[in-house]
Design a protein around this motif. Sequence first.
Motif, PDB file in Angstrom:
ATOM      1  N   ALA A 203      89.314 -36.899  66.509  1.00 47.01           N
ATOM      2  CA  ALA A 203      89.433 -38.318  66.158  1.00 47.01           C
ATOM      3  C   ALA A 203      89.249 -39.205  67.385  1.00 47.01           C
ATOM      4  O   ALA A 203      88.594 -40.253  67.309  1.00 47.01           O
ATOM      5  CB  ALA A 203      90.790 -38.573  65.507  1.00 47.01           C
ATOM      6  N   LEU A 204      89.813 -38.810  68.516  1.00 49.36           N
ATOM      7  CA  LEU A 204      89.652 -39.595  69.740  1.00 49.36           C
ATOM      8  C   LEU A 204      88.184 -39.641  70.164  1.00 49.36           C
ATOM      9  O   LEU A 204      87.683 -40.684  70.600  1.00 49.36           O
ATOM     10  CB  LEU A 204      90.498 -39.009  70.862  1.00 49.36           C
ATOM     11  N   GLY A 205      87.491 -38.513  70.053  1.00 51.01           N
ATOM     12  CA  GLY A 205      86.081 -38.498  70.392  1.00 51.01           C
ATOM     13  C   GLY A 205      85.289 -39.456  69.514  1.00 51.01           C
ATOM     14  O   GLY A 205      84.442 -40.214  70.001  1.00 51.01           O
ATOM     15  N   ALA A 206      85.576 -39.433  68.213  1.00 49.21           N
ATOM     16  CA  ALA A 206      84.888 -40.334  67.295  1.00 49.21           C
ATOM     17  C   ALA A 206      85.219 -41.790  67.597  1.00 49.21           C
ATOM     18  O   ALA A 206      84.350 -42.664  67.544  1.00 49.21           O
ATOM     19  CB  ALA A 206      85.268 -39.980  65.856  1.00 49.21           C
ATOM     20  N   LEU A 207      86.485 -42.057  67.922  1.00 50.00           N
ATOM     21  CA  LEU A 207      86.903 -43.428  68.232  1.00 50.00           C
ATOM     22  C   LEU A 207      86.200 -43.929  69.490  1.00 50.00           C
ATOM     23  O   LEU A 207      85.661 -45.042  69.514  1.00 50.00           O
ATOM     24  CB  LEU A 207      88.423 -43.470  68.414  1.00 50.00           C
ATOM     25  N   TRP A 208      86.188 -43.127  70.545  1.00 45.27           N
ATOM     26  CA  TRP A 208      85.552 -43.536  71.806  1.00 45.27           C
ATOM     27  C   TRP A 208      84.030 -43.590  71.667  1.00 45.27           C
ATOM     28  O   TRP A 208      83.372 -44.330  72.387  1.00 45.27           O
ATOM     29  CB  TRP A 208      85.967 -42.599  72.931  1.00 45.27           C
ATOM     30  N   GLY A 211      82.492 -44.421  66.288  1.00 46.86           N
ATOM     31  CA  GLY A 211      82.343 -44.038  64.889  1.00 46.86           C
ATOM     32  C   GLY A 211      83.107 -44.967  63.961  1.00 46.86           C
ATOM     33  O   GLY A 211      84.093 -45.588  64.363  1.00 46.86           O
ATOM     34  N   ASP A 212      82.652 -45.050  62.715  1.00 46.49           N
ATOM     35  CA  ASP A 212      83.377 -45.874  61.749  1.00 46.49           C
ATOM     36  C   ASP A 212      84.570 -45.105  61.208  1.00 46.49           C
ATOM     37  O   ASP A 212      84.786 -43.926  61.532  1.00 46.49           O
ATOM     38  CB  ASP A 212      82.454 -46.356  60.626  1.00 46.49           C
ATOM     39  N   GLN A 213      85.366 -45.755  60.376  1.00 50.08           N
ATOM     40  CA  GLN A 213      86.606 -45.146  59.893  1.00 50.08           C
ATOM     41  C   GLN A 213      86.348 -43.872  59.095  1.00 50.08           C
ATOM     42  O   GLN A 213      87.064 -42.875  59.254  1.00 50.08           O
ATOM     43  CB  GLN A 213      87.390 -46.138  59.038  1.00 50.08           C
TER      44      GLN A 213
END
Length: 351
Positions: A203-208, A211-213
């Motif tokens: 999730a952190l990788g996607a956030l940084w 990425g969308d929700q």
Amino acid sequence: MTTHPPTKDGQQAAKEVLHRARVLLDPALRTWVHRLPPPVARVASYHFGWTDSAGRPDSAPTGKALRPALVFSCAEAVGGSADEALGPAVAVELVHNFSLLHDDILDGDTTRRHRATAWTVFGSSSALLAGDALLIHACRVLSEEDALPRTLTGLRWLSESTTQLIEGEQTDLHFEERSRVALGECLLMAERKTASLLACACALGALWGGGDQAQTEALRRFGHHLGVLFQLTDDLLGIWGDPAVTGKPAGADLASRKKSLPVVAALDSGTPAGRRLAELYAEDDPESDEGATPPSVLADLVVEAGGREWAEHAVADQLALAEGALATADVAKEAAERLTALLRLVGQRDH
């Protein structure tokens, strides 16, 4: 359900992803560890394999860097870059190694990665404090990121997953004091103890990575199932792993009467072998040199009661669930292939 072991090309791809993650990670990780007070940094540097017990440079095994690899890969999967995700990659690796330093003390393990554990070299108090310092440092890494809203979200996610990790560890310890543990309880413990941080890494990788929700939650689910798969594989190796590869004694989990997932499945089976295993777990004193049942005998009972077969089927189930979550993340084919390679390597690893 049948597992799909990694092909030779898939194994090589996964190893390349892990190697790349280690190369990206290590300079920043070393910088952060060297910012610790020297006595604490000395213990941490030994634990990471960078120095020997006297503080001289060493090149001992340093671990797989799976969690940072997931951070980097998930950032790239949603269109970001690995370099942009260096902060959370360092943070999750620090949290992971905080847990390892504490785990070795709690479990009484004397070897990790084929050499003496930090607490046996420097004492349990110094190893505990080093672990605590790594945990605090993980929060400092994220707190120094520039994008405030993202940083606050990341800190919250990392704090939540670390709390779940600690809850899982506490539950695992309590299992040792109980004569009976339900399989559902043991699975929930594995989700807390292992899957929470792996899910957070994704999730952190996607956030940084921007990425969308929907992408972030799909990759979080991918990491969750990969984490349960990791624990299942770890538990299988804890009984049947090759000591020359794992770096731990044969049947270590059985020798300490640990209630790992294959064991609990066997104890919960209602079979004669399961009942005999329960009797030996209750009657034996694993600390005694005399009269304790050898791990090999206990392992045979786990097999006879169906515990190994259950765990191997559960590995296949978690592999399929992770692949399903990844399919909904809407990521580029190349990124999906890298993440799938990591997933299958976890499911088939030997250490």
